[in-house]
Design a protein around this motif. Structure first.
Motif, PDB file in Angstrom:
ATOM      1  N   GLU A  88       0.761  -1.224   0.052  1.00  0.00           N
ATOM      2  CA  GLU A  88      -0.220  -0.006   0.006  1.00  0.00           C
ATOM      3  C   GLU A  88       0.799   1.233   0.064  1.00  0.00           C
ATOM      4  OE1 GLU A  88      -3.343  -0.068   2.633  1.00  0.00           O
ATOM      5  OE2 GLU A  88      -3.415  -2.302   2.682  1.00  0.00           O
ATOM      6  N   ALA A  89       1.972   1.168  -0.717  1.00  0.00           N
ATOM      7  CA  ALA A  89       2.726   2.370  -0.960  1.00  0.00           C
ATOM      8  C   ALA A  89       2.241   3.281  -2.029  1.00  0.00           C
ATOM      9  CB  ALA A  89       4.310   2.038  -1.080  1.00  0.00           C
ATOM     10  N   LYS A  90       1.403   3.809  -1.957  1.00  0.00           N
ATOM     11  CA  LYS A  90       0.624   4.607  -2.767  1.00  0.00           C
ATOM     12  C   LYS A  90       1.537   5.543  -3.796  1.00  0.00           C
ATOM     13  CE  LYS A  90      -3.305   7.597  -3.501  1.00  0.00           C
ATOM     14  NZ  LYS A  90      -4.419   8.544  -2.784  1.00  0.00           N
ATOM     15  N   ASP A  91       2.420   6.295  -3.333  1.00  0.00           N
ATOM     16  CA  ASP A  91       2.918   7.209  -3.845  1.00  0.00           C
ATOM     17  C   ASP A  91       4.114   6.599  -5.147  1.00  0.00           C
ATOM     18  OD1 ASP A  91       1.948   9.440  -2.634  1.00  0.00           O
ATOM     19  OD2 ASP A  91       3.547   9.603  -1.142  1.00  0.00           O
ATOM     20  N   TYR A  92       4.671   5.407  -4.449  1.00  0.00           N
ATOM     21  CA  TYR A  92       5.484   4.335  -5.131  1.00  0.00           C
ATOM     22  C   TYR A  92       4.731   3.915  -6.511  1.00  0.00           C
ATOM     23  CZ  TYR A  92       9.002   4.506  -1.636  1.00  0.00           C
ATOM     24  OH  TYR A  92      10.117   5.040  -0.845  1.00  0.00           O
ATOM     25  N   ALA A  93       3.333   3.527  -5.881  1.00  0.00           N
ATOM     26  CA  ALA A  93       2.463   2.753  -7.013  1.00  0.00           C
ATOM     27  C   ALA A  93       2.131   3.842  -8.082  1.00  0.00           C
ATOM     28  CB  ALA A  93       1.505   2.177  -6.413  1.00  0.00           C
ATOM     29  N   ILE A  94       1.831   4.822  -7.600  1.00  0.00           N
ATOM     30  CA  ILE A  94       1.331   6.084  -8.690  1.00  0.00           C
ATOM     31  C   ILE A  94       2.556   6.319  -9.705  1.00  0.00           C
ATOM     32  CG2 ILE A  94       0.702   8.377  -8.874  1.00  0.00           C
ATOM     33  CD1 ILE A  94      -1.116   7.745  -6.518  1.00  0.00           C
ATOM     34  N   GLN A  95       3.793   6.479  -9.084  1.00  0.00           N
ATOM     35  CA  GLN A  95       4.749   6.839  -9.697  1.00  0.00           C
ATOM     36  C   GLN A  95       5.133   5.730 -10.943  1.00  0.00           C
ATOM     37  OE1 GLN A  95       6.484   9.496  -9.825  1.00  0.00           O
ATOM     38  NE2 GLN A  95       8.205   9.227 -11.203  1.00  0.00           N
ATOM     39  N   ILE A  96       5.067   4.614 -10.347  1.00  0.00           N
ATOM     40  CA  ILE A  96       5.342   3.325 -11.347  1.00  0.00           C
ATOM     41  C   ILE A  96       4.395   3.317 -12.437  1.00  0.00           C
ATOM     42  CG2 ILE A  96       5.518   0.653 -11.574  1.00  0.00           C
ATOM     43  CD1 ILE A  96       6.760   0.728  -8.692  1.00  0.00           C
ATOM     44  N   ILE A  97       3.068   3.572 -12.387  1.00  0.00           N
ATOM     45  CA  ILE A  97       1.893   3.627 -13.114  1.00  0.00           C
ATOM     46  C   ILE A  97       2.081   4.615 -14.050  1.00  0.00           C
ATOM     47  CG2 ILE A  97      -0.532   3.813 -13.380  1.00  0.00           C
ATOM     48  CD1 ILE A  97      -0.660   2.394 -10.505  1.00  0.00           C
ATOM     49  N   SER A  98       2.381   5.633 -13.494  1.00  0.00           N
ATOM     50  CA  SER A  98       2.900   6.929 -14.511  1.00  0.00           C
ATOM     51  C   SER A  98       3.762   6.734 -15.506  1.00  0.00           C
ATOM     52  CB  SER A  98       2.839   8.125 -13.852  1.00  0.00           C
ATOM     53  OG  SER A  98       4.144   8.289 -13.040  1.00  0.00           O
ATOM     54  N   GLN A  99       4.833   5.835 -15.082  1.00  0.00           N
ATOM     55  CA  GLN A  99       5.947   5.427 -16.039  1.00  0.00           C
ATOM     56  C   GLN A  99       5.668   4.252 -16.984  1.00  0.00           C
ATOM     57  OE1 GLN A  99       9.607   5.742 -13.935  1.00  0.00           O
ATOM     58  NE2 GLN A  99       9.114   7.316 -12.596  1.00  0.00           N
ATOM     59  N   SER A 100       4.200   4.000 -16.822  1.00  0.00           N
ATOM     60  CA  SER A 100       4.162   2.558 -17.605  1.00  0.00           C
ATOM     61  C   SER A 100       3.012   2.789 -18.176  1.00  0.00           C
ATOM     62  CB  SER A 100       4.113   1.472 -16.542  1.00  0.00           C
ATOM     63  OG  SER A 100       5.179   1.501 -15.759  1.00  0.00           O
ATOM     64  N   ILE A 101       2.468   3.749 -18.588  1.00  0.00           N
ATOM     65  CA  ILE A 101       1.101   3.733 -19.459  1.00  0.00           C
ATOM     66  C   ILE A 101       1.285   3.059 -20.801  1.00  0.00           C
ATOM     67  CG2 ILE A 101      -0.473   5.462 -20.391  1.00  0.00           C
ATOM     68  CD1 ILE A 101       0.418   7.710 -18.190  1.00  0.00           C
ATOM     69  N   LYS A 102       0.099   2.197 -20.860  1.00  0.00           N
ATOM     70  CA  LYS A 102       0.127   1.646 -22.108  1.00  0.00           C
ATOM     71  C   LYS A 102       1.158   0.422 -22.313  1.00  0.00           C
ATOM     72  CE  LYS A 102      -3.698   3.611 -23.109  1.00  0.00           C
ATOM     73  NZ  LYS A 102      -5.098   3.013 -22.908  1.00  0.00           N
ATOM     74  N   ASP A 103       2.015   0.268 -21.345  1.00  0.00           N
ATOM     75  CA  ASP A 103       3.066  -0.705 -21.104  1.00  0.00           C
ATOM     76  C   ASP A 103       2.617  -2.061 -20.755  1.00  0.00           C
ATOM     77  OD1 ASP A 103       5.413  -2.186 -20.653  1.00  0.00           O
ATOM     78  OD2 ASP A 103       6.591  -0.175 -20.405  1.00  0.00           O
ATOM     79  N   PRO A 104       2.940  -3.226 -21.454  1.00  0.00           N
ATOM     80  CA  PRO A 104       2.668  -4.509 -21.134  1.00  0.00           C
ATOM     81  C   PRO A 104       2.982  -4.812 -19.773  1.00  0.00           C
ATOM     82  CG  PRO A 104       3.652  -4.457 -23.281  1.00  0.00           C
ATOM     83  CD  PRO A 104       3.762  -2.944 -22.911  1.00  0.00           C
ATOM     84  N   PHE A 105       3.923  -3.993 -19.163  1.00  0.00           N
ATOM     85  CA  PHE A 105       4.597  -4.215 -17.694  1.00  0.00           C
ATOM     86  C   PHE A 105       3.530  -4.263 -16.876  1.00  0.00           C
ATOM     87  CE2 PHE A 105       5.764  -1.993 -13.696  1.00  0.00           C
ATOM     88  CZ  PHE A 105       6.628  -2.959 -13.128  1.00  0.00           C
ATOM     89  N   LEU A 106       2.334  -3.217 -16.979  1.00  0.00           N
ATOM     90  CA  LEU A 106       1.223  -3.123 -16.209  1.00  0.00           C
ATOM     91  C   LEU A 106       0.330  -4.610 -16.027  1.00  0.00           C
ATOM     92  CD1 LEU A 106      -0.511   0.150 -17.240  1.00  0.00           C
ATOM     93  CD2 LEU A 106       0.953  -0.331 -15.154  1.00  0.00           C
ATOM     94  N   ASN A 107       0.528  -5.392 -17.010  1.00  0.00           N
ATOM     95  CA  ASN A 107      -0.199  -6.709 -16.817  1.00  0.00           C
ATOM     96  C   ASN A 107       0.725  -7.871 -16.498  1.00  0.00           C
ATOM     97  OD1 ASN A 107      -2.601  -5.491 -17.699  1.00  0.00           O
ATOM     98  ND2 ASN A 107      -2.012  -5.575 -19.878  1.00  0.00           N
TER      99      ASN A 107
END
Length: 309
Positions: A88-107
């Motif tokens: 539940e490290a929200k700031d880390y998660a948001i940062q990673i998601i913002s750097q992975s938009i439309k990236d297969p990494f998210l899946n």
């Protein structure tokens, strides 16, 4: 926070149908958190800290799916994103998601085939669920029990995550609503089993087939409501349009399943709505109904059964 691995007993409760009793099966989610010692965890936190940069320093073209940190995995297959969600490290998660938009990494799926989306629902983080969906995370992916993120939200009764999953990027919602997990249960079956009445109503309004049959024995949500001896659920399903004449693969109507059970109101309610020619038990089954009913129930909640095989 501690998560544990899920056994093949899946996420569901087991039931003794004739008594309508439920035996709780403990939720066990882990994704490798327990396997990390303090040194490893601190190193991961340090690495994740290095990902936090101000928006003015970010050149989005400099980020690609080939970045080294995106390929780092724990022994349980968790990425930094998985771990950020788990902790539940929200700031880390948001940062990673913002750097992975439309990236297969998210899946990326861990060893339990959980995506970050599954874990965000498990940890009840609807804001992360929303960001993942908007960034391109695929809600159709299933874990090693065949559950989509929506299946898990229905099992947990999480209306906040349920709302996000059914309101954002809804192009795949119809297929998800009709999809059965490896127990043969749709989202509506799961919400019915756990008696989340508002969720049941929402699922039907969203287009879930109220008469969908679970794959092992062919029971509908109305059959399941009788098994559970859940009168409010029986009333609600009928009000929503459930077919009281739907037959299981063995030829049983919901009314047939009231035989030998204690709730006479459920029995009377279904008797009035069952076609006259369907009120009697199948002739060949009269003497063996008890034995076969138990066999069917065992199949229904047997996690090793799929599609009746």
């Amino acid at each position: 926070m501690e998560y544990h691995r899920t056994s093949h007993m899946d996420y569901f409760q087991h039931m003794e149908p004739k008594q309508g009793k439920m035996q709780q099966v403990e939720d066990r989610f882990d994704s490798g958190v327990d396997s990390l010692n303090s040194e490893e965890y601190n190193r991961i936190v340090e690495d994740m800290n290095q990902l936090v940069v101000s928006s003015s320093d970010v050149d989005r073209n400099s980020f690609s799916c080939e970045e080294a940190w995106k390929s780092v995995l724990t022994e349980d297959g968790d990425t930094y994103l998985h771990l950020a969600v788990i902790h539940e490290a929200k700031d880390y998660a948001i940062q990673i998601i913002s750097q992975s938009i439309k990236d297969p990494f998210l899946n990326r799926q861990n060893n339990q085939r959980q995506t970050a989306l599954h874990l965000a629902v498990i940890t009840e983080q609807p804001h992360i669920v929303e960001r993942l969906l908007k960034a391109g995370c695929d809600p159709r992916l299933v874990d090693d029990n065949g559950n989509t993120a929506l299946h898990i939200a229905c099992k947990r009764g999480s209306m906040t995550c349920f709302s996000v999953l059914t309101q954002i990027n809804t192009q795949h919602l119809r297929s998800i609503l009709s999809f059965s997990n490896y127990n043969g249960h749709t989202c509506l079956h799961i919400a019915s089993i756990y008696s989340y009445l508002s969720m049941v109503e929402n699922l039907v309004q969203l287009g879930a087939d109220i008469n969908a049959k679970e794959q092992c024995s062919g029971r509908t949500s109305l059959h399941l409501a009788v098994d559970l001896q859940n009168l409010p659920l029986v009333h609600q399903l009928i009000a929503l349009g459930a077919d009281a004449n739907s037959l299981t693969y063995g030829g049983y109507t919901p009314y047939h399943l009231t035989f030998g059970r204690h709730n006479s109101e459920i029995r009377q309610h279904l008797y009035e709505r069952t076609a006259q020619n369907l009120r009697e038990l199948p002739e060949s089954e009269n003497e063996e109904s008890e034995e076969e009913s138990m066999s069917e129930d065992e199949c229904m909640y047997d996690d090793f059964q799929f599609g009746g095989k």
